[in-house]
Design an enzyme around this catalytic site. Structure first.
Site, PDB file in Angstrom:
ATOM      1  N   ASN A   1      70.378  -2.616  68.342  1.00 35.62           N
ATOM      2  CA  ASN A   1      69.198  -3.424  68.705  1.00 35.62           C
ATOM      3  C   ASN A   1      68.165  -5.177  67.866  1.00 35.62           C
ATOM      4  O   ASN A   1      69.049  -5.575  66.912  1.00 35.62           O
ATOM      5  CB  ASN A   1      68.051  -2.218  67.960  1.00 35.62           C
ATOM      6  CG  ASN A   1      66.723  -2.861  67.239  1.00 35.62           C
ATOM      7  OD1 ASN A   1      65.947  -3.269  68.499  1.00 35.62           O
ATOM      8  ND2 ASN A   1      66.254  -2.020  66.865  1.00 35.62           N
ATOM      9  N   TRP A   2      68.509  -5.472  68.923  1.00 38.13           N
ATOM     10  CA  TRP A   2      68.144  -7.151  68.936  1.00 38.13           C
ATOM     11  C   TRP A   2      66.938  -7.572  67.641  1.00 38.13           C
ATOM     12  O   TRP A   2      66.682  -8.683  67.446  1.00 38.13           O
ATOM     13  CB  TRP A   2      68.280  -8.080  70.095  1.00 38.13           C
ATOM     14  CG  TRP A   2      69.907  -8.295  71.226  1.00 38.13           C
ATOM     15  CD1 TRP A   2      70.964  -7.602  69.950  1.00 38.13           C
ATOM     16  CD2 TRP A   2      70.125  -9.052  71.880  1.00 38.13           C
ATOM     17  NE1 TRP A   2      72.184  -7.729  70.526  1.00 38.13           N
ATOM     18  CE2 TRP A   2      71.311  -8.518  71.812  1.00 38.13           C
ATOM     19  CE3 TRP A   2      69.849  -9.286  72.653  1.00 38.13           C
ATOM     20  CZ2 TRP A   2      72.480  -9.339  72.693  1.00 38.13           C
ATOM     21  CZ3 TRP A   2      69.938  -9.969  74.195  1.00 38.13           C
ATOM     22  CH2 TRP A   2      71.261  -9.635  73.487  1.00 38.13           C
ATOM     23  N   LYS A   3      66.076  -6.191  67.996  1.00 40.41           N
ATOM     24  CA  LYS A   3      64.232  -6.611  67.397  1.00 40.41           C
ATOM     25  C   LYS A   3      64.086  -7.833  67.536  1.00 40.41           C
ATOM     26  O   LYS A   3      64.572  -8.231  69.321  1.00 40.41           O
ATOM     27  CB  LYS A   3      64.812  -6.252  65.814  1.00 40.41           C
ATOM     28  CG  LYS A   3      65.471  -5.815  64.961  1.00 40.41           C
ATOM     29  CD  LYS A   3      65.885  -5.436  64.093  1.00 40.41           C
ATOM     30  CE  LYS A   3      65.866  -4.610  63.528  1.00 40.41           C
ATOM     31  NZ  LYS A   3      66.207  -3.657  62.334  1.00 40.41           N
TER      32      LYS A   3
ATOM     33  N   HIS B   1      61.217   3.807  66.374  1.00 34.15           N
ATOM     34  CA  HIS B   1      61.814   2.933  65.686  1.00 34.15           C
ATOM     35  C   HIS B   1      61.043   2.597  64.498  1.00 34.15           C
ATOM     36  O   HIS B   1      60.145   2.729  64.319  1.00 34.15           O
ATOM     37  CB  HIS B   1      62.389   1.470  66.036  1.00 34.15           C
ATOM     38  CG  HIS B   1      63.181   0.566  65.203  1.00 34.15           C
ATOM     39  ND1 HIS B   1      62.533  -0.438  64.266  1.00 34.15           N
ATOM     40  CD2 HIS B   1      64.775   0.813  65.068  1.00 34.15           C
ATOM     41  CE1 HIS B   1      63.758  -0.286  63.857  1.00 34.15           C
ATOM     42  NE2 HIS B   1      64.816  -0.092  64.136  1.00 34.15           N
TER      43      HIS B   1
ATOM     44  N   GLU C   1      60.207   0.591  62.385  1.00 31.66           N
ATOM     45  CA  GLU C   1      59.395  -1.037  62.770  1.00 31.66           C
ATOM     46  C   GLU C   1      58.551  -0.671  63.606  1.00 31.66           C
ATOM     47  O   GLU C   1      57.032  -1.049  63.169  1.00 31.66           O
ATOM     48  CB  GLU C   1      60.327  -2.137  63.079  1.00 31.66           C
ATOM     49  CG  GLU C   1      61.319  -2.683  61.754  1.00 31.66           C
ATOM     50  CD  GLU C   1      62.571  -2.765  62.614  1.00 31.66           C
ATOM     51  OE1 GLU C   1      62.953  -3.299  63.140  1.00 31.66           O
ATOM     52  OE2 GLU C   1      63.896  -2.818  61.242  1.00 31.66           O
TER      53      GLU C   1
ATOM     54  N   GLU D   1      67.549   6.902  61.540  1.00 38.72           N
ATOM     55  CA  GLU D   1      67.537   6.128  60.588  1.00 38.72           C
ATOM     56  C   GLU D   1      66.513   5.768  59.018  1.00 38.72           C
ATOM     57  O   GLU D   1      65.794   5.772  59.702  1.00 38.72           O
ATOM     58  CB  GLU D   1      66.766   5.466  60.884  1.00 38.72           C
ATOM     59  CG  GLU D   1      68.130   4.136  63.143  1.00 38.72           C
ATOM     60  CD  GLU D   1      67.912   2.958  63.368  1.00 38.72           C
ATOM     61  OE1 GLU D   1      68.640   2.325  63.368  1.00 38.72           O
ATOM     62  OE2 GLU D   1      66.751   2.716  63.799  1.00 38.72           O
TER      63      GLU D   1
ATOM     64  N   GLY E   1      68.587  -3.513  57.012  1.00 36.59           N
ATOM     65  CA  GLY E   1      68.503  -4.247  57.238  1.00 36.59           C
ATOM     66  C   GLY E   1      68.509  -4.983  55.654  1.00 36.59           C
ATOM     67  O   GLY E   1      68.197  -5.674  55.090  1.00 36.59           O
TER      68      GLY E   1
ATOM     69  N   SER F   1      72.014  -0.895  58.285  1.00 37.55           N
ATOM     70  CA  SER F   1      73.090  -1.780  57.895  1.00 37.55           C
ATOM     71  C   SER F   1      74.681  -1.232  58.604  1.00 37.55           C
ATOM     72  O   SER F   1      75.197  -1.127  57.433  1.00 37.55           O
ATOM     73  CB  SER F   1      73.117  -1.650  56.274  1.00 37.55           C
ATOM     74  OG  SER F   1      71.882  -1.863  56.254  1.00 37.55           O
TER      75      SER F   1
ATOM     76  N   GLY G   1      71.206  -3.264  64.220  1.00 37.37           N
ATOM     77  CA  GLY G   1      70.356  -3.798  64.129  1.00 37.37           C
ATOM     78  C   GLY G   1      71.217  -5.375  63.767  1.00 37.37           C
ATOM     79  O   GLY G   1      71.846  -5.683  64.941  1.00 37.37           O
TER      80      GLY G   1
HETATM   81  P1  PGA Z   1      70.235  -2.872  60.372  1.00 35.60           P
HETATM   82  O1  PGA Z   1      68.445  -2.446  61.858  1.00 35.60           O
HETATM   83  O2  PGA Z   1      71.291  -2.487  61.312  1.00 35.60           O
HETATM   84  O3  PGA Z   1      69.578  -4.505  61.033  1.00 35.60           O
HETATM   85  O4  PGA Z   1      69.948  -2.103  59.255  1.00 35.60           O
HETATM   86  C1  PGA Z   1      69.019  -1.188  62.291  1.00 35.60           C
HETATM   87  C2  PGA Z   1      67.863  -0.768  63.150  1.00 35.60           C
HETATM   88  O5  PGA Z   1      67.335  -0.738  62.905  1.00 35.60           O
HETATM   89  O6  PGA Z   1      67.960  -0.394  64.220  1.00 35.60           O
END
Ligand code: PGA
Length: 249
Positions: free
Chosen positions: A9-11, A95, A97, A166, A172, A212, A233
């Site tokens: 997931n590149w966000k 997700h 976020e 998640e 993150g 992470s 991510g």
């Molecule tokens: P992260 O993000 O690997 O940077 O913790 C995972 C995600 O939000 O899907």
């Protein structure tokens, strides 16, 4: 069931030129068709990704978010059908976020899941508790509520989708759930799906772990029962680090 799914997931990272550069450098050394790699670039980079990954059947592409209406006056949004025509096969729904930064509710997640199924877009539905909810011992309650809402009313014919656990506190932050925490959450999700969909359908749904994940912890996580892949991510942004994760898997 497809197992060892490696999703990135590149966000809000990598515009079209950075996307083309990623695919120039992304050559995981995979000697078999699995793991299946899913990449979710920003919507604006989807067409660049479609072009750049040509001839790479191990890589599928998805969109990070959709709106549930098929078209109309919804400035800034993308309909499921448009995502399909731009080359997306998958969509991230729910997700953390989207839920916590943009205030997406369980009901909106459900509407997006239904819209995705309606257009043949495969949803990757994300659930997970916040740190506060974990400290209050509410992990099971939260993820069960989220998955029940997301699967509410899905058509009998909707067989293909993925789930991701998640934990919000692990995204993150460099913190990862222990294999035992992940195993317990994934077991609960499998049980709830079995109750809702029946054992045959539920056993076909890959459950990914996210939070992470990197090339050092991916193997231990994939060894946990009911962990059928990972959603990455930060470590998916760099072509060599994402390739290393796919190779360790
Ligand atoms: P992260 O993000 O690997 O940077 O913790 C995972 C995600 O939000 O899907």
């Amino acid at each position: 069931m497809i197992s060892n799914v490696i999703a990135g997931n590149w966000k809000m990272n990598h515009g079209p030129s950075a996307t083309r550069k990623f695919f120039e450098d992304f050559f995981p050394d995979l000697s078999f068709p699995e793991p299946r790699i899913l990449i979710f670039p920003p919507a604006i980079s989807l067409l660049a990704a479609v072009e750049a990954r040509k001839g790479r059947p191990e890589v599928a592409l998805g969109i990070q978010n959709i709106y549930w209406e098929p078209k109309g006056a919804y400035t800034g949004e993308h309909a499921a059908g448009m995502a399909v025509s731009a080359g997306a096969e998958y969509v991230l729904v729910g997700h953390s976020e989207r839920r916590h930064v943009f205030g997406e509710t369980d009901e909106q997640v459900q509407q997006k899941v239904l819209a995705a199924f309606g257009e043949g877009l495969i949803p990757l539905i994300c659930v997970g508790e916040t740190l506060e909810e974990r400290q209050d011992n509410r992990v099971d309650e939260v993820i069960v509520r989220q998955i029940r809402a997301a699967l509410n009313g899905i058509p009998e014919t909707a067989t293909q989708f993925l789930l991701a656990y998640e934990p919000v506190w692990a995204i993150g932050t460099g913190e990862t759930a222990t294999p035992s925490d992940a195993g317990s959450a994934h077991g609960i999700l499998r049980d709830v799906m079995t109750e809702i969909l029946g054992g045959d359908r539920a056993s076909e749904v890959p459950i990914l772990y996210g939070g992470s994940v990197n090339s050092s912890n991916v193997s231990d996580l994939l060894d946990v029962p009911n962990v059928n892949g990972v959603l990455v991510g930060n470590a998916s942004l760099d072509a060599s680090s994402f390739a290393a994760i796919a190779e360790s898997a």
